[in-house]
Design a protein around this motif. Structure first.
Motif, PDB file in Angstrom:
ATOM      1  N   PHE A  30       0.794  -1.155   0.110  1.00  0.00           N
ATOM      2  CA  PHE A  30      -0.046  -0.149   0.044  1.00  0.00           C
ATOM      3  C   PHE A  30       0.836   1.259   0.143  1.00  0.00           C
ATOM      4  O   PHE A  30       0.349   2.328  -0.134  1.00  0.00           O
ATOM      5  CB  PHE A  30      -1.062   0.056   0.987  1.00  0.00           C
ATOM      6  N   SER A  31       1.997   1.142   0.034  1.00  0.00           N
ATOM      7  CA  SER A  31       3.017   2.347   0.193  1.00  0.00           C
ATOM      8  C   SER A  31       3.136   2.741  -1.438  1.00  0.00           C
ATOM      9  O   SER A  31       3.565   3.816  -1.994  1.00  0.00           O
ATOM     10  CB  SER A  31       4.272   1.984   0.544  1.00  0.00           C
ATOM     11  N   ASN A  33       0.485   2.648  -3.461  1.00  0.00           N
ATOM     12  CA  ASN A  33      -1.080   2.791  -3.988  1.00  0.00           C
ATOM     13  C   ASN A  33      -1.218   4.014  -4.158  1.00  0.00           C
ATOM     14  O   ASN A  33      -0.864   4.992  -3.569  1.00  0.00           O
ATOM     15  CB  ASN A  33      -2.187   2.244  -2.845  1.00  0.00           C
ATOM     16  N   SER A  37      -6.607   5.283   0.290  1.00  0.00           N
ATOM     17  CA  SER A  37      -7.059   4.214   1.136  1.00  0.00           C
ATOM     18  C   SER A  37      -6.052   2.939   1.426  1.00  0.00           C
ATOM     19  O   SER A  37      -5.316   3.020   0.832  1.00  0.00           O
ATOM     20  CB  SER A  37      -8.252   3.707  -0.054  1.00  0.00           C
ATOM     21  N   ARG A  38      -6.490   2.589   2.811  1.00  0.00           N
ATOM     22  CA  ARG A  38      -5.762   1.548   3.177  1.00  0.00           C
ATOM     23  C   ARG A  38      -6.486   0.262   2.933  1.00  0.00           C
ATOM     24  O   ARG A  38      -6.002  -0.895   3.269  1.00  0.00           O
ATOM     25  CB  ARG A  38      -5.398   1.536   4.784  1.00  0.00           C
ATOM     26  N   THR A  39      -7.469   0.097   2.266  1.00  0.00           N
ATOM     27  CA  THR A  39      -8.264  -1.032   1.989  1.00  0.00           C
ATOM     28  C   THR A  39      -8.259  -1.302   0.560  1.00  0.00           C
ATOM     29  O   THR A  39      -8.852  -2.565   0.093  1.00  0.00           O
ATOM     30  CB  THR A  39      -9.631  -1.210   2.632  1.00  0.00           C
ATOM     31  N   TRP A  41      -7.124  -1.063  -3.412  1.00  0.00           N
ATOM     32  CA  TRP A  41      -5.891  -0.778  -4.452  1.00  0.00           C
ATOM     33  C   TRP A  41      -6.555  -0.144  -5.676  1.00  0.00           C
ATOM     34  O   TRP A  41      -7.497  -0.362  -6.420  1.00  0.00           O
ATOM     35  CB  TRP A  41      -5.455  -1.983  -4.627  1.00  0.00           C
ATOM     36  N   PRO A 230      -0.199   8.000   3.413  1.00  0.00           N
ATOM     37  CA  PRO A 230       0.653   6.499   2.783  1.00  0.00           C
ATOM     38  C   PRO A 230       2.406   7.189   2.785  1.00  0.00           C
ATOM     39  O   PRO A 230       3.179   6.200   2.515  1.00  0.00           O
ATOM     40  CB  PRO A 230       0.255   6.701   1.340  1.00  0.00           C
ATOM     41  N   ASN A 233       3.900   4.896   5.129  1.00  0.00           N
ATOM     42  CA  ASN A 233       4.051   3.742   4.760  1.00  0.00           C
ATOM     43  C   ASN A 233       5.460   3.267   3.909  1.00  0.00           C
ATOM     44  O   ASN A 233       6.340   2.565   3.898  1.00  0.00           O
ATOM     45  CB  ASN A 233       2.780   3.052   3.822  1.00  0.00           C
TER      46      ASN A 233
END
Length: 255
Positions: A30-31, A33, A37-39, A41, A230, A233
């Motif tokens: 997710f870094s 993405n 959003s963390r859910t 993609w 992000p 991340n």
């Protein structure tokens, strides 16, 4: 019976490693993405890494952290190695007492250490900043260096030092040429442990730092209190890769 237990043990170890590394894998994915959003993609991008390197707060905190970690690791390794040599030459009862005293800072909760160091600096009228953070990091890293060096001193043949003296070395040269190479693995382990402990310390740094000398963990904590970006991340991914590469280099050189 052993043959039947092998598949179960492999599955068990696989689940353990999955539990340990799956969160890191999710963070790394997710870094890259596109979305915050963390859910969900939404696509691949390097934008968060670009924004990370243009974030002055993070870069300043990273520089502070690296400077403190390097200095704390070097100073605590030198002091800890000398202390371990001195402790090893003590008599049995005094050595046992000193080693128990060395274990206390390791077992002591970090919040107690952080508060006590802050109160000490305030009592001494020292301005909280880079100097107080550095002194604090040297203080809590020192016992770990001693505990890494002591086993190597116990494993070493004590007659090697005596033989070096008999062959004409003075005590300082005998320690430098004979004792230090024998305990070098413990010294290197202590150095690396001190560096990594200083690098990711939060609690003690939080109580002993000043407004203009934030370390990276404190900067990340401040960022997460507002909104998890992000960029965090991306930064965590870079730190994980750096530590992983360092461990690989050490393992290759030691093999």
């Amino acid at each position: 019976m052993r043959a039947k237990s092998k598949p179960f043990s492999k599955i068990y170890m696989g689940l353990i490693y999955l539990f340990l590394y799956l969160p890191i894998a999710v963070m790394i994915v997710f870094s890259f993405n596109q979305s915050k959003s963390r859910t969900l993609w939404t696509g691949f991008t390097f934008d968060w890494y670009k924004k990370l390197f243009t974030n002055d707060v993070v870069i300043s905190a990273l520089i502070n952290t690296l400077v403190i970690a390097v200095l704390a690791a070097v100073v605590s390794t030198v002091l800890g190695t000398l202390a371990a040599i001195g402790i090893n030459n003590m008599n049995k009862y005094l050595r046992s007492f000193v080693m128990n005293a060395t274990y206390l800072p390791v077992m002591n909760p970090e919040i107690v250490t952080g508060v006590s160091l802050m109160l000490l600096f305030v009592f001494l009228n020292m301005k909280l900043g880079m100097t107080t953070v550095l002194i604090s990091h040297i203080t809590f890293c020192l016992p770990y260096v001693i505990l890494n060096v002591m086993p190597k001193l116990r494993q070493m043949d004590p007659h090697l030092y005596e033989a070096a003296l008999d062959l004409g070395c003075n005590p300082l040269r005998a320690y430098w040429k004979v004792v230090l190479p024998e305990i070098m693995p413990g010294v290197v382990s202590g150095l690396l442990m001190a560096f990594t402990l200083s690098l990711d310390d939060f609690v003690i740094s939080y109580f002993t730092t000043g407004p203009t000398s934030q370390t990276l963990p404190i900067a990340i904590f401040a960022m997460t209190r507002k909104k998890v970006s992000p960029e965090i991340n991306a930064l965590s991914t870079l730190l994980f890769v750096a530590v992983f590469v360092l461990l690989m280099i050490i393992n290759i050189r030691s093999s």
